[in-house]
Design an enzyme around this catalytic site. Sequence first.
Site, PDB file in Angstrom:
ATOM      1  CG  HIS A  42       8.581  -7.818   4.318  1.00  0.00           C
ATOM      2  ND1 HIS A  42       7.980  -6.654   3.900  1.00  0.00           N
ATOM      3  CD2 HIS A  42       8.571  -8.642   3.249  1.00  0.00           C
ATOM      4  CE1 HIS A  42       7.644  -6.768   2.622  1.00  0.00           C
ATOM      5  NE2 HIS A  42       8.006  -7.971   2.211  1.00  0.00           N
TER       6      HIS A  42
ATOM      7  CD  GLU B   7       5.378  -5.799   7.319  1.00  0.00           C
ATOM      8  OE1 GLU B   7       4.809  -4.928   7.991  1.00  0.00           O
ATOM      9  OE2 GLU B   7       6.451  -5.604   6.702  1.00  0.00           O
TER      10      GLU B   7
ATOM     11  CG  HIS C 219       7.699   2.390   4.632  1.00  0.00           C
ATOM     12  ND1 HIS C 219       8.082   1.126   4.213  1.00  0.00           N
ATOM     13  CD2 HIS C 219       8.567   3.243   4.056  1.00  0.00           C
ATOM     14  CE1 HIS C 219       9.125   1.230   3.398  1.00  0.00           C
ATOM     15  NE2 HIS C 219       9.434   2.503   3.292  1.00  0.00           N
ATOM     16  CG  ASP C 220      10.570   5.730   5.908  1.00  0.00           C
ATOM     17  OD1 ASP C 220      11.321   4.805   6.259  1.00  0.00           O
ATOM     18  OD2 ASP C 220      10.576   6.202   4.753  1.00  0.00           O
TER      19      ASP C 220
END
Length: 245
Positions: A44, A75, A196-197
């Site tokens: 990203h 991304e 994400h996480d």
Amino acid sequence: MPTQLSVNLNKIALIRNSRGRDFPSVVHFAHLALNAGAHGITIHPRPDQRHARYADVAALKAVVDARPGTELNVEGYPDRQFLDVVLAARPQQCTLVPDEPGQLTSDHGWNILRDTEKLKPIVAELKAAGIRVSLFVDADPTQIAAAPATGCDRVELYTEQYAHDHEHGDFAVTFARYAEAAVIATDLGLGVNAGHDLNLDNLADFLVIPDILEVSIGHALTVEALQHGFEATIQRYVSILNNAG
């Protein structure tokens, strides 16, 4: 087919950039990740290139091109510079995120209802180059229902809230919301990614949701690799994915 793992190498790039030379090399760690069983690589790049750099896109595309069946997912926020880099490299997937230029990390999905007309020509340009397009979204049925109008192929569910609630032991309501979002997307003909996480502790519970095609994991994986080793950590993720459901 099991959910596929795409390893985000941004944190490897961040360590590299802190010393001003190509060590650790994101290309080297891409090979390690794929050797350990990951299906793909994610980066990203942000406008300040504080971790992944635009030049990394072409370098990592060369890695996956030499390894049939693997993929590169790039991304980013679709400004002109980002799009030109992506179109030049033609990764297998581009995930569009609504980040502000100086944003620390992604923390919300697209407002597709508002941005449909903005996204449509961008998605069309990427797809014309043979690139699969995913949109970073919240687990919001209204927004997901609007996604097909952009022409995207997939959505990526932004999973921070799930990860937060899982860590605190009360995630049933949140999980149900993500499961509903995934079903809606699938019923609309969209592929579903997530990220994400997500980590070694919460991933298996998340994958009770069927038909998740890909998870993109980087920050947690890098931290876990400090404890368990990089390749061993990826092998743990692959084992979870293979045993999901």
